[in-house]
Design an enzyme around this catalytic site. Structure first.
Site, PDB file in Angstrom:
ATOM      1  N   HIS A   4       0.011 -16.956  17.978  1.00  0.00           N
ATOM      2  CA  HIS A   4       0.946 -17.128  17.317  1.00  0.00           C
ATOM      3  C   HIS A   4       0.041 -16.087  16.478  1.00  0.00           C
ATOM      4  CE1 HIS A   4       0.339 -21.778  16.961  1.00  0.00           C
ATOM      5  NE2 HIS A   4       1.845 -21.603  17.891  1.00  0.00           N
ATOM      6  N   ARG A  48       3.785 -16.565  11.797  1.00  0.00           N
ATOM      7  CA  ARG A  48       3.161 -17.732  13.020  1.00  0.00           C
ATOM      8  C   ARG A  48       3.859 -17.000  13.627  1.00  0.00           C
ATOM      9  NH1 ARG A  48       0.468 -22.248  14.095  1.00  0.00           N
ATOM     10  NH2 ARG A  48       1.940 -24.037  15.414  1.00  0.00           N
ATOM     11  N   HIS A  89      -6.530 -19.423  19.259  1.00  0.00           N
ATOM     12  CA  HIS A  89      -5.743 -19.215  18.908  1.00  0.00           C
ATOM     13  C   HIS A  89      -7.044 -19.527  17.499  1.00  0.00           C
ATOM     14  CE1 HIS A  89      -2.368 -21.080  19.438  1.00  0.00           C
ATOM     15  NE2 HIS A  89      -2.476 -21.167  20.911  1.00  0.00           N
ATOM     16  N   GLU A 141     -10.023 -22.926  18.693  1.00  0.00           N
ATOM     17  CA  GLU A 141      -9.418 -22.169  17.752  1.00  0.00           C
ATOM     18  C   GLU A 141     -10.821 -22.005  17.025  1.00  0.00           C
ATOM     19  OE1 GLU A 141      -7.078 -22.819  15.703  1.00  0.00           O
ATOM     20  OE2 GLU A 141      -6.021 -24.681  16.819  1.00  0.00           O
ATOM     21  N   GLU A 151      -2.924 -15.054  13.604  1.00  0.00           N
ATOM     22  CA  GLU A 151      -4.502 -15.241  13.997  1.00  0.00           C
ATOM     23  C   GLU A 151      -5.519 -14.139  14.599  1.00  0.00           C
ATOM     24  OE1 GLU A 151      -3.605 -18.488  16.563  1.00  0.00           O
ATOM     25  OE2 GLU A 151      -2.824 -19.927  14.951  1.00  0.00           O
TER      26      GLU A 151
END
Ligand code: ARG
Ligand code: ZN
Length: 419
Positions: A179, A237, A307, A381, A182
């Site tokens: 993405h 994104r 991510h 994440e 990020e």
């Protein structure tokens, strides 16, 4: 100048001097509390020039749950007036994101007096390509570049292979930058490579990993999108592919893999942030990664996809609420990693199966890799939990990467011990 103009417009509408402070691009945290308010917030996020940070798509907006919304200065007055008119609780989470973005793109590496290292800054795509080449050149015996394919706009997809002990070992795969917005993710891939080179034979954990596994690192899986976040739209994104039937651009590469592809949690609308693409692996980026993983499926034991943001250690499945066959094993690994992060860095990472922990999200690379036979598959994440969101300041890169590194070490150690 822009701020002043908006200020005058606002005076006309609201005749309230209190609203007439300088307006910047902002991130609002909005909490709807009734079904009506949920409807209004969904509307705002889709009808006005804004960008949803959290949740990823308007369909997930629900009562009593914070929505993080990027609101550019020119939509600010309208959006805030709507929120006020409907009595929807909201606050400014981040003011003047322009300033934050400027700080992130300022590059001190050319300044010899700079004290922050290369790895504590964000880097343009061009710089990352240069770094990949340079790192391979400087370490000819240990690092090899592998061209996996090319992006929609024909940029090369380079992975680095770190191989410190050349027997036919098992392997670890890490991809970053699926993405575009990020940014901490590519920063982590660079951090990991640098750490591996600097601390082999210095740090026991990384030494054990590199003695037992080859490591494949893909620093930027979505180069077209990443470039676009540097040049045009920091909040982008998806990839940057164009579709014959729509004006909207890009596919969510993490919805484009063949794992319950395009079922609930993805969208077949090219304008959606979670557009699944025309068919599984329709995108050259996901196809290139899938082809490579297929060719190495018997050696790669651990798959990691990096991510941001929200601080979570996720594992399959995200494409179904069913539990993975080795769910408990994966849960223990993630729990152990999360505990270590809490102990050493005093920071909280949630963990669990993706669909149960956040939302159904089919077509993800982790589920696909898992179904391919890579039984240890995780999506991390990284920082933070919303304070800066995608605009994590460079001064936080070091801790964010060290936390993720500790999670990698914890999980890789357990994979090595098992296999
Ligand atoms: N935030 C990530 C996404 O929406 C979560 C990924 C979890 N894994 C998955 N296969 N969806 O893509
Ligand atoms: Zn992501």
């Amino acid at each position: 100048m822009k701020a002043l103009v908006i200020c005058f417009l606002l005076m006309g509408h609201l005749a309230e001097m209190g609203h007439c402070t300088e307006t910047h691009d902002q991130i609002l945290s909005i909490t709807p509390t009734t079904p009506e308010q949920v409807g209004i917030v969904k509307n705002i996020s889709t009808q006005y020039e804004t960008a949803l940070w959290q949740p990823v798509d308007a369909q997930y907006i629900q009562e009593e749950t914070q929505v993080h919304l990027f609101v550019p200065a020119n939509s600010s007055a309208t959006v805030k007036a709507l929120l006020q008119r409907h009595n929807i609780a909201h606050e400014v989470l981040l003011d003047n994101t322009n300033h934050l973005i400027e700080m992130q793109t300022r590059n001190d590496s050319t300044d010899p007096r700079s004290t922050t290292s290369f790895y504590e800054q964000y880097h343009s795509l061009e710089d990352i390509y240069y770094w990949i080449n340079r790192t391979a050149q400087d370490n000819p015996n240990t690092i090899q570049t592998i061209l996996l394919g090319s992006s929609f706009e024909k940029r090369p997809l380079y992975a680095l292979k770190i191989s410190l002990n050349s027997e036919n070992k098992k392997a670890l795969w890490i991809d970053c930058g699926i993405h575009a917005r990020e940014w901490i993710s590519p920063a982590f891939c660079l951090w990991f490579v640098q750490y591996s080179l600097a601390f082999y034979k210095q740090n026991q954990d990384i030494t054990d990993i590199l003695d037992n596994m080859d490591v494949y690192i893909l620093p930027v899986m979505n180069p077209d999108g990443y470039l676009y976040t540097w040049t045009t739209n920091r909040m982008w994104r998806k990839s940057r592919s164009i579709h014959p039937s729509s004006y909207c651009v890009g596919v969510d590469l993490n919805r484009n893999f063949d794992a319950n592809w395009c079922t609930e949690g993805a969208s077949n609308d090219p304008c959606s942030e979670i557009y699944c693409g025309a068919f599984p692996e329709s995108e050259p980026e996901s196809e290139a990664v899938a082809n490579f993983l297929r060719s190495k499926k018997d050696t790669i034991e651990l798959y990691l996809s990096i991510h941001a943001y929200s601080q979570m250690l996720l594992f399959p499945y995200s494409c179904t609420l069913d539990e993975a066959q080795n769910h408990n094993e994966l849960l223990e690994m993630a729990q152990d990693a999360s505990r270590n992060i809490r102990r050493y860095y005093r920071n909280t990472y949630k963990y669990g199966a993706g669909a149960q922990t956040i939302y159904l999200a089919p077509g993800g690379s982790d589920d696909w890799a898992y179904n391919l036979g890579i039984k240890y598959s995780f999506t991390f994440e990284l920082q933070d939990r919303g304070r800066y969101g995608f605009l994590l300041p460079p001064s936080h890169i070091s801790q964010a990467c060290n936390e993720a590194l500790l999670a990698v070490k914890t999980i890789a150690r357990r994979v090595i011990d098992k296999t």
